[in-house]
Design a protein around this motif. Structure first.
Motif, short mmCIF file in Angstrom:
data_model
loop_
_atom_site.label_atom_id
_atom_site.label_comp_id
_atom_site.label_asym_id
_atom_site.label_seq_id
_atom_site.Cartn_x
_atom_site.Cartn_y
_atom_site.Cartn_z
N LEU A 87 3.41 -48.76 -14.47
CA LEU A 87 2.40 -48.02 -13.70
C LEU A 87 3.01 -46.78 -13.06
CD1 LEU A 87 -0.50 -47.98 -12.42
CD2 LEU A 87 0.49 -49.20 -10.49
N LYS A 88 2.34 -45.65 -13.18
CA LYS A 88 2.80 -44.43 -12.52
C LYS A 88 1.95 -44.17 -11.28
CE LYS A 88 3.89 -39.57 -13.34
NZ LYS A 88 5.35 -39.69 -13.40
N VAL A 89 0.61 -44.13 -11.47
CA VAL A 89 -0.28 -43.89 -10.34
C VAL A 89 -1.62 -44.57 -10.61
CG1 VAL A 89 -1.14 -41.70 -11.29
CG2 VAL A 89 -1.28 -42.09 -8.85
N SER A 90 -2.24 -45.04 -9.53
CA SER A 90 -3.60 -45.61 -9.64
C SER A 90 -4.39 -45.19 -8.41
CB SER A 90 -3.53 -47.14 -9.73
OG SER A 90 -3.12 -47.68 -8.49
N PHE A 91 -5.70 -45.03 -8.58
CA PHE A 91 -6.56 -44.67 -7.45
C PHE A 91 -7.99 -45.09 -7.74
CE2 PHE A 91 -5.83 -40.99 -10.19
CZ PHE A 91 -7.12 -40.64 -10.57
N LEU A 92 -8.78 -45.21 -6.67
CA LEU A 92 -10.18 -45.62 -6.79
C LEU A 92 -11.04 -44.37 -7.00
CD1 LEU A 92 -10.27 -48.16 -3.82
CD2 LEU A 92 -9.63 -48.57 -6.19
N SER A 93 -12.05 -44.51 -7.86
CA SER A 93 -12.94 -43.37 -8.12
C SER A 93 -14.30 -43.90 -8.58
CB SER A 93 -12.31 -42.46 -9.17
OG SER A 93 -13.07 -41.29 -9.32
N GLU A 94 -15.10 -42.99 -9.16
CA GLU A 94 -16.43 -43.35 -9.69
C GLU A 94 -16.60 -42.70 -11.07
OE1 GLU A 94 -18.87 -41.83 -6.59
OE2 GLU A 94 -19.09 -43.78 -5.63
N THR A 95 -17.50 -43.25 -11.87
CA THR A 95 -17.71 -42.72 -13.24
C THR A 95 -18.22 -41.29 -13.22
OG1 THR A 95 -19.86 -43.82 -13.16
CG2 THR A 95 -18.12 -44.92 -14.41
N THR A 96 -18.86 -40.86 -12.12
CA THR A 96 -19.40 -39.50 -12.06
C THR A 96 -18.37 -38.46 -11.62
OG1 THR A 96 -20.18 -39.99 -9.84
CG2 THR A 96 -21.76 -40.27 -11.63
N ALA A 97 -17.15 -38.92 -11.28
CA ALA A 97 -16.14 -38.01 -10.72
C ALA A 97 -15.38 -37.28 -11.82
CB ALA A 97 -15.17 -38.80 -9.85
N LYS A 98 -14.63 -36.26 -11.36
CA LYS A 98 -13.68 -35.56 -12.24
C LYS A 98 -12.28 -35.93 -11.77
CE LYS A 98 -16.61 -31.53 -13.13
NZ LYS A 98 -16.90 -30.15 -12.74
N ILE A 99 -11.36 -35.98 -12.72
CA ILE A 99 -9.97 -36.31 -12.41
C ILE A 99 -9.10 -35.09 -12.64
CG2 ILE A 99 -8.06 -37.90 -12.90
CD1 ILE A 99 -10.65 -39.31 -11.97
N LEU A 100 -8.25 -34.75 -11.63
CA LEU A 100 -7.31 -33.63 -11.76
C LEU A 100 -5.94 -34.17 -12.13
CD1 LEU A 100 -8.27 -31.46 -8.64
CD2 LEU A 100 -9.03 -31.17 -11.00
N LEU A 101 -5.31 -33.59 -13.15
CA LEU A 101 -4.00 -34.01 -13.61
C LEU A 101 -3.04 -32.83 -13.51
CD1 LEU A 101 -5.18 -35.74 -16.91
CD2 LEU A 101 -4.63 -36.92 -14.80
N LEU A 102 -1.87 -33.04 -12.88
CA LEU A 102 -0.86 -31.98 -12.80
C LEU A 102 0.22 -32.26 -13.83
CD1 LEU A 102 0.43 -29.51 -11.33
CD2 LEU A 102 1.61 -31.17 -9.86
N ALA A 103 0.51 -31.27 -14.68
CA ALA A 103 1.57 -31.39 -15.69
C ALA A 103 2.86 -30.79 -15.16
CB ALA A 103 1.16 -30.70 -16.98
N SER A 104 3.98 -31.21 -15.72
CA SER A 104 5.29 -30.76 -15.23
C SER A 104 5.50 -29.26 -15.40
CB SER A 104 6.40 -31.53 -15.95
OG SER A 104 6.26 -31.40 -17.36
N ASN A 105 4.68 -28.59 -16.23
CA ASN A 105 4.83 -27.13 -16.40
C ASN A 105 3.95 -26.34 -15.44
OD1 ASN A 105 2.37 -27.71 -17.50
ND2 ASN A 105 2.71 -26.66 -19.46
N GLY A 106 3.34 -27.02 -14.45
CA GLY A 106 2.55 -26.32 -13.43
C GLY A 106 1.09 -26.13 -13.77
N LYS A 107 0.64 -26.69 -14.92
CA LYS A 107 -0.77 -26.58 -15.28
C LYS A 107 -1.56 -27.75 -14.71
CE LYS A 107 -0.90 -23.96 -19.63
NZ LYS A 107 -1.30 -24.02 -21.03
N VAL A 108 -2.82 -27.48 -14.34
CA VAL A 108 -3.72 -28.54 -13.87
C VAL A 108 -4.83 -28.71 -14.89
CG1 VAL A 108 -5.34 -29.26 -12.07
CG2 VAL A 108 -3.20 -28.14 -11.44
#
Length: 748
Positions: free
Chosen positions: A547-568
């Protein structure tokens, strides 16, 4: 045993280069597809198969007022005489010409089952019957009067028209679809009365542009109605260039059922969409839970379209429900425009609205000239005969004597009265009872009338102005027949502006809102467990993944992901795979560069702020809305020097920031010292000489600093315990070994 068959002698064999042979043969095939199959003629708007069907039906005398004839007879005659292709191809073309949901102005009047808007096919041609409509009669009007050229049919036994006289603007009125070799055509149907108005304006103003003609031609007019939602500028540009597209929506109304309940009733669907397929797609979306606002869909159609949409509850906004359906289903369709036609019946070219109508009116002038010349020839032949007959009446006794007594009466008559051979033959063919006095008076009247008509035609042929005046009369007559007050001519597709949906969150409207727990593994596999799961000890991973990360959310939400090269990157929570397996690699959902990995993930909250930082201790606070990416390519947010990587993306809610480095140095400083940017390198948060930034937390100092130890237990340090770590941004910080035993990470 017979004699063996010997191969032919090699003398007749000719060597041909394969490349040249293929080029020649493919060119011939391409040319035949473009000219003889796929593209319509700009003048009559017909492809050869349709032209042959209409001409074949005319030869069978299937006028609008005549009795119907079996389609099998029509197909057989057309195939045998003009169109040497499959009977089914001819019948399919004939059927389409009769369908009032496919043709704006049907050219064939069908009797029997000719298919329906649901997409069902027609009955076999032995069961159906057909005849021409009034529109087809207009297209063929004058074809026997030398108005158009004819060419030999495929076997040379008969003649077929190269183009029809076309007294009706068929190209744009009925439209056309076709795919040739290297080119295609797509012309939607239009309103004939509007086309007539535009043509009349074009006759008066020969240099009129397509933009000016858009004053008359508002846009396509589909046989199935619907609502056109494009702006006038988009429509004008499409007609100017001959390329573009039109967005058409279903027509719907809210039907009140009493006591606050209601349904939506769809009465018109977009052109070219089979109703059965539309309803099937809606039912599939319902089953897949992609339409949370919709409870049921029913087809209550009889003669007219009636599709009933039942909302999930009475509190649902009907506009929001329909907008979500327009986005997901074929209740909104795009009808392309590609005015690629055979100009002059020879050159395939994409033309605009003005040139389309100019081709038609110029063709009408050629037809008028040829028809007038043909009529003039008929009049001259008749006048010649009448002139001879009137001479006869001057001396009937002499004529009778010559016929009775002379061995060669024709030659004698020609010599005695100075007649032509045609006149002499007409006299000899005259019956005795036609020699009465009354007949002479009728001949004189006919002679005068024809002489007057001849003068009128000669004047017409000699004056361009008179020709255009005559064409104007003809076009006005067509407009009257198919005017807006008639049932067939009334505009069916209306032009409206779509409702303003700028403030509506369609993700929430199209996805059923359910709680989920998002799990991202160290190797970049992501999934969503149903519900908010607190204990993740039972979650398994693939191989040695963890496991790296886990969090609570909803199906209607958007998820933001940060990559190691500085892109979201941004992904929809509703599109995450379920929690039954190991999930899917993030790389399948976003375009990650080689050698990069996802280092942080969290749910997107509108109008919030986030802290983003790199391993070199530099970072900044960014508004979350600036980080949302609309494409798979993501958004470059954090600028990085060589050898560094992005490490942190955390919520920025609070007045202080705590940061720690890999050598266990922690620093706490006011959040106000960090600049707010949308993108860039940011400012130095902590001085990391031989180490790297590993974690950060934005918190409210008065509430304390939350953190977790190695066993996962949540802890909170108050202000008094944080004094030795307090400082300013870019300080090195203090060692946290004793104060934070077994420290794992910040946060609750």
């Amino acid at each position: 045993m017979g004699q063996p068959v010997l191969p032919p002698p090699g003398d007749g064999i000719e060597s041909v280069e394969l490349k040249t042979a293929l080029e020649e043969r493919y060119y011939a095939y391409a040319l035949s597809t473009i000219m003889q199959r796929a593209l319509p003629d700009a003048r009559d708007g017909l492809k050869p198969v349709h032209r042959r069907i209409l001409y074949g039906m005319r030869l069978l005398r299937l006028d609008p007022t005549s009795a119907f004839k079996k389609c099998a007879k029509i197909v057989g005659d057309v195939m045998g005489d003009f169109h040497p292709h499959g009977d089914q191809a001819i019948y399919d073309a004939l059927v389409r010409l009769s369908q009032d949901f496919a043709q704006r102005y049907p050219l064939v009047d069908g009797q029997g089952n000719f298919g329906n808007i649901d997409g069902d096919g027609p009955a076999a041609y032995r069961y159906t019957e057909a005849r021409l409509t009034e529109v087809a009669r207009l297209l063929l009007d004058g074809i026997d009067e030398d108005t158009v050229d004819f060419r030999p049919s495929y076997n040379g036994e008969k003649e077929e028209p190269v183009v029809l006289p076309a007294a009706f603007p068929n190209l744009l009125a009925n439209g056309s679809q076709g795919i040739a070799v290297g080119m295609a055509t797509s012309i939607p149907p239009h309103n004939a009365a509007e086309l007539c108005d535009a043509a009349l304006y074009l006759i008066q103003n020969r240099e009129a542009t397509s933009e000016q003609l858009c004053t008359f031609v508002q846009g396509p007019d589909f046989p199935t109605g619907g609502i056109l939602i494009d702006s006038p500028d988009v429509i004008r540009e499409a007609y100017r260039t001959g390329r573009g597209g039109f967005r058409v929506r279903a027509r719907w109304a809210k039907e009140d059922l009493g006591r606050g309940t209601w349904n939506i009733v769809v009465t018109e669907i977009p052109y070219g969409v089979p109703k059965a397929r539309l309803i099937e797609k809606l039912a599939d979306l319902l089953q897949e839970k992609k339409l949370p606002l919709l409870a049921d869909v029913r087809d209550e159609s009889a003669e007219d379209v009636r599709v009933v949409l039942e909302p999930r509850s009475r509190s649902v906004d009907p506009v929001l429900l329909m907008e979500s359906l327009f986005r997901l289903s074929e209740l909104e369709a795009r009808v392309p425009l590609n005015l690629n036609v055979l100009v002059g019946g020879v050159v395939p070219r994409v033309i605009g609205l003005a040139e389309c109508l100019r081709e038609w009116v110029d063709h009408r002038r050629v037809v008028l000239q040829r028809r007038s010349s043909y009529r003039l020839g008929q009049i001259e032949r008749r006048l010649e005969i009448l002139g001879g007959l009137l001479i006869v009446y001057l001396d009937l006794d002499e004529v009778i004597r010559i016929i009775r007594e002379e061995d060669e009466p024709k030659a004698a008559l020609m010599a005695r009265f100075e007649l032509t051979e045609v006149q002499a033959n007409a006299i000899l063919d005259t019956r005795l009872r036609s020699l009465r006095k009354l007949e002479e008076m009728e001949l004189k009247r006919e002679f005068e009338a024809l002489t007057q008509e001849k003068e009128g035609i000669e004047a017409l042929l000699g004056s361009e102005k008179l020709q255009w005046t005559e064409i104007t009369k003809q076009i006005r007559a067509v407009k009257k027949t198919f005017g807006p007050e008639t049932k067939l001519g009334k505009r069916r597709t209306t032009l409206e502006n779509p409702p303003d949906t700028a403030g509506i969150d369609f993700t929430a409207a199209m996805v059923e809102r359910e709680p989920i727990t998002v799990i991202l593994s160290e190797k970049g596999w992501i999934r969503a467990l149903k519900g908010h799961v607190a204990d993740l000890s039972g979650v398994t991973f693939k191989g040695d993944d963890t496991l790296k990360v886990s969090f609570l959310s909803e199906t209607t939400a958007k998820i933001l992901l940060l990559a190691s090269n500085g892109k979201v990157f941004t992904i929809e929570a509703s599109k995450l795979p379920g929690g039954r397996g190991f999930g899917d690699p993030v790389r399948l959902m976003v375009d990650l560069d080689d050698g990069t990995e996802i280092v942080a993930a969290l749910p997107y909250k509108p109008e919030s702020k986030l802290l983003v930082a790199g391993s070199d201790g530099r970072g900044f606070i960014a508004p979350s809305d600036a980080l949302v990416a609309n494409t798979r390519k993501g958004k470059a947010i954090l600028g990085l020097d060589e050898g560094t990587s992005a490490t942190l993306l955390v919520p920025a809610e609070g007045d202080h920031i705590a940061v720690c480095s890999s050598d266990k140095l922690m620093l706490v400083f006011p959040a106000s010292e960090v600049t707010e940017l949308s993108r860039g390198k940011g400012v130095r948060l902590q001085r990391c000489r031989q180490s790297r930034l590993t974690d950060a937390c934005v918190f409210t100092l008065a509430d304390g600093l939350p953190w977790r130890d190695g066993s996962g237990q949540a802890r909170l340090y108050q202000v008094a315990m944080l004094e030795k770590f307090m400082g300013h941004r870019s300080d090195a910080g203090a060692l946290m070994t004793r104060s934070f035993p077994k420290f794992e990470r910040f946060g609750k």
